[in-house]
Design a protein around this motif. Sequence first.
Motif, PDB file in Angstrom:
ATOM      1  N   THR A   3     -41.198  67.292  17.151  1.00  0.00           N
ATOM      2  CA  THR A   3     -42.130  67.113  16.032  1.00  0.00           C
ATOM      3  C   THR A   3     -43.439  66.499  16.499  1.00  0.00           C
ATOM      4  OG1 THR A   3     -40.267  66.830  14.531  1.00  0.00           O
ATOM      5  CG2 THR A   3     -42.407  66.040  13.768  1.00  0.00           C
ATOM      6  N   SER A   4     -43.349  65.513  17.406  1.00  0.00           N
ATOM      7  CA  SER A   4     -44.584  64.872  17.873  1.00  0.00           C
ATOM      8  C   SER A   4     -45.445  65.853  18.661  1.00  0.00           C
ATOM      9  CB  SER A   4     -44.274  63.633  18.713  1.00  0.00           C
ATOM     10  OG  SER A   4     -43.609  63.984  19.916  1.00  0.00           O
ATOM     11  N   LEU A   5     -44.815  66.732  19.428  1.00  0.00           N
ATOM     12  CA  LEU A   5     -45.587  67.717  20.187  1.00  0.00           C
ATOM     13  C   LEU A   5     -46.215  68.748  19.240  1.00  0.00           C
ATOM     14  CD1 LEU A   5     -46.556  68.424  22.984  1.00  0.00           C
ATOM     15  CD2 LEU A   5     -44.490  69.784  23.313  1.00  0.00           C
ATOM     16  N   THR A   6     -45.517  69.098  18.187  1.00  0.00           N
ATOM     17  CA  THR A   6     -46.076  70.009  17.182  1.00  0.00           C
ATOM     18  C   THR A   6     -47.327  69.399  16.561  1.00  0.00           C
ATOM     19  OG1 THR A   6     -43.894  70.930  16.708  1.00  0.00           O
ATOM     20  CG2 THR A   6     -45.604  71.245  15.029  1.00  0.00           C
ATOM     21  N   TRP A   7     -47.272  68.118  16.243  1.00  0.00           N
ATOM     22  CA  TRP A   7     -48.446  67.436  15.681  1.00  0.00           C
ATOM     23  C   TRP A   7     -49.570  67.343  16.712  1.00  0.00           C
ATOM     24  CZ3 TRP A   7     -49.495  66.967  10.821  1.00  0.00           C
ATOM     25  CH2 TRP A   7     -48.466  66.925   9.896  1.00  0.00           C
ATOM     26  N   TYR A   8     -49.185  67.181  17.961  1.00  0.00           N
ATOM     27  CA  TYR A   8     -50.191  67.120  19.029  1.00  0.00           C
ATOM     28  C   TYR A   8     -50.897  68.466  19.180  1.00  0.00           C
ATOM     29  CZ  TYR A   8     -52.253  65.590  23.469  1.00  0.00           C
ATOM     30  OH  TYR A   8     -53.116  65.225  24.472  1.00  0.00           O
ATOM     31  N   VAL A   9     -50.143  69.553  19.095  1.00  0.00           N
ATOM     32  CA  VAL A   9     -50.736  70.897  19.124  1.00  0.00           C
ATOM     33  C   VAL A   9     -51.743  71.020  17.979  1.00  0.00           C
ATOM     34  CG1 VAL A   9     -50.274  73.363  18.786  1.00  0.00           C
ATOM     35  CG2 VAL A   9     -48.802  72.017  20.295  1.00  0.00           C
ATOM     36  N   ALA A  10     -51.374  70.522  16.804  1.00  0.00           N
ATOM     37  CA  ALA A  10     -52.280  70.581  15.644  1.00  0.00           C
ATOM     38  C   ALA A  10     -53.546  69.757  15.900  1.00  0.00           C
ATOM     39  CB  ALA A  10     -51.567  70.094  14.390  1.00  0.00           C
ATOM     40  N   LEU A  11     -53.398  68.582  16.498  1.00  0.00           N
ATOM     41  CA  LEU A  11     -54.563  67.754  16.816  1.00  0.00           C
ATOM     42  C   LEU A  11     -55.477  68.467  17.809  1.00  0.00           C
ATOM     43  CD1 LEU A  11     -56.166  65.073  16.710  1.00  0.00           C
ATOM     44  CD2 LEU A  11     -54.671  64.246  18.570  1.00  0.00           C
ATOM     45  N   ILE A  12     -54.901  69.019  18.856  1.00  0.00           N
ATOM     46  CA  ILE A  12     -55.704  69.749  19.849  1.00  0.00           C
ATOM     47  C   ILE A  12     -56.389  70.944  19.174  1.00  0.00           C
ATOM     48  CG2 ILE A  12     -55.642  71.114  21.991  1.00  0.00           C
ATOM     49  CD1 ILE A  12     -55.195  68.180  22.577  1.00  0.00           C
ATOM     50  N   ALA A  13     -55.686  71.634  18.300  1.00  0.00           N
ATOM     51  CA  ALA A  13     -56.272  72.775  17.585  1.00  0.00           C
ATOM     52  C   ALA A  13     -57.459  72.322  16.732  1.00  0.00           C
ATOM     53  CB  ALA A  13     -55.223  73.468  16.714  1.00  0.00           C
ATOM     54  N   LEU A  14     -57.345  71.172  16.098  1.00  0.00           N
ATOM     55  CA  LEU A  14     -58.471  70.635  15.312  1.00  0.00           C
ATOM     56  C   LEU A  14     -59.669  70.330  16.211  1.00  0.00           C
ATOM     57  CD1 LEU A  14     -56.663  68.276  12.770  1.00  0.00           C
ATOM     58  CD2 LEU A  14     -57.897  70.407  12.264  1.00  0.00           C
ATOM     59  N   VAL A  15     -59.405  69.775  17.388  1.00  0.00           N
ATOM     60  CA  VAL A  15     -60.491  69.489  18.326  1.00  0.00           C
ATOM     61  C   VAL A  15     -61.121  70.798  18.804  1.00  0.00           C
ATOM     62  CG1 VAL A  15     -61.081  68.468  20.565  1.00  0.00           C
ATOM     63  CG2 VAL A  15     -59.560  67.239  19.001  1.00  0.00           C
ATOM     64  N   VAL A  16     -60.310  71.817  19.042  1.00  0.00           N
ATOM     65  CA  VAL A  16     -60.849  73.125  19.440  1.00  0.00           C
ATOM     66  C   VAL A  16     -61.753  73.666  18.335  1.00  0.00           C
ATOM     67  CG1 VAL A  16     -60.248  75.557  19.878  1.00  0.00           C
ATOM     68  CG2 VAL A  16     -58.998  73.720  21.049  1.00  0.00           C
ATOM     69  N   LEU A  17     -61.318  73.573  17.089  1.00  0.00           N
ATOM     70  CA  LEU A  17     -62.148  74.037  15.967  1.00  0.00           C
ATOM     71  C   LEU A  17     -63.450  73.242  15.886  1.00  0.00           C
ATOM     72  CD1 LEU A  17     -59.472  74.631  13.194  1.00  0.00           C
ATOM     73  CD2 LEU A  17     -60.782  76.365  14.462  1.00  0.00           C
ATOM     74  N   GLU A  18     -63.370  71.947  16.146  1.00  0.00           N
ATOM     75  CA  GLU A  18     -64.574  71.117  16.154  1.00  0.00           C
ATOM     76  C   GLU A  18     -65.517  71.581  17.246  1.00  0.00           C
ATOM     77  OE1 GLU A  18     -67.365  68.194  17.316  1.00  0.00           O
ATOM     78  OE2 GLU A  18     -65.618  68.692  18.555  1.00  0.00           O
ATOM     79  N   ARG A  19     -64.979  71.919  18.420  1.00  0.00           N
ATOM     80  CA  ARG A  19     -65.809  72.394  19.528  1.00  0.00           C
ATOM     81  C   ARG A  19     -66.468  73.726  19.184  1.00  0.00           C
ATOM     82  NH1 ARG A  19     -64.823  68.060  20.589  1.00  0.00           N
ATOM     83  NH2 ARG A  19     -64.409  67.094  22.571  1.00  0.00           N
ATOM     84  N   VAL A  20     -65.732  74.598  18.517  1.00  0.00           N
ATOM     85  CA  VAL A  20     -66.315  75.880  18.100  1.00  0.00           C
ATOM     86  C   VAL A  20     -67.475  75.623  17.137  1.00  0.00           C
ATOM     87  CG1 VAL A  20     -65.872  78.016  16.806  1.00  0.00           C
ATOM     88  CG2 VAL A  20     -64.226  77.236  18.530  1.00  0.00           C
ATOM     89  N   ALA A  21     -67.292  74.706  16.196  1.00  0.00           N
ATOM     90  CA  ALA A  21     -68.378  74.360  15.270  1.00  0.00           C
ATOM     91  C   ALA A  21     -69.583  73.824  16.040  1.00  0.00           C
ATOM     92  CB  ALA A  21     -67.896  73.340  14.238  1.00  0.00           C
ATOM     93  N   GLU A  22     -69.329  72.984  17.038  1.00  0.00           N
ATOM     94  CA  GLU A  22     -70.414  72.466  17.884  1.00  0.00           C
ATOM     95  C   GLU A  22     -71.157  73.600  18.579  1.00  0.00           C
ATOM     96  OE1 GLU A  22     -69.661  69.606  20.945  1.00  0.00           O
ATOM     97  OE2 GLU A  22     -68.530  68.309  19.598  1.00  0.00           O
TER      98      GLU A  22
END
Length: 173
Positions: A3-22
Amino acid sequence: MSTSLTWYVALIALVVLERVAELVLSRRHAAWALARGGVEFGAGHYPAMVLLHSALLAGALGEAWLADRPFVPALGWAMVALVVLTQGLRWWCIATLGRQWNTRVIVVPGLPLVDGGPYKWIRHPNYVAVVLEGIALPLVHTSWLTAVVFTLLNAWLLSVRIRTEDAALATGR
């Protein structure tokens, strides 16, 4: 997958989306700057910067998964808080610089040096965010090797980048 790794994947995905917005915003701002006579400096190190920042995201996640790094709550939650704070600092920098911000070093002759917002206290506040995020994001899931390697390579890259920016700003104003 835990479960913690699943949440970590979600966090990394959010950072990737933030980078795309940048990157979308950066491309728009770069076009604006170039249309006004902006001159790009240090284009040679830009691909290395993109590669290093991409490797941070992939490495943090890959190390957590492949090396079966645990989520240590005391460390992990503190690092999540730091990641959130770094995003806040990064977007404060972007908002303060306005159209003058982009991921490249482009100087529009005649524009004044921005000295408000976080730039009032720190010469390169966005790089403070980059350094802290490069440590915090991997350590959310104890990917310490990624944090160390990124930090060392980023220190070298930032020395090049900051010299480039300072020289560009000195000649472009």
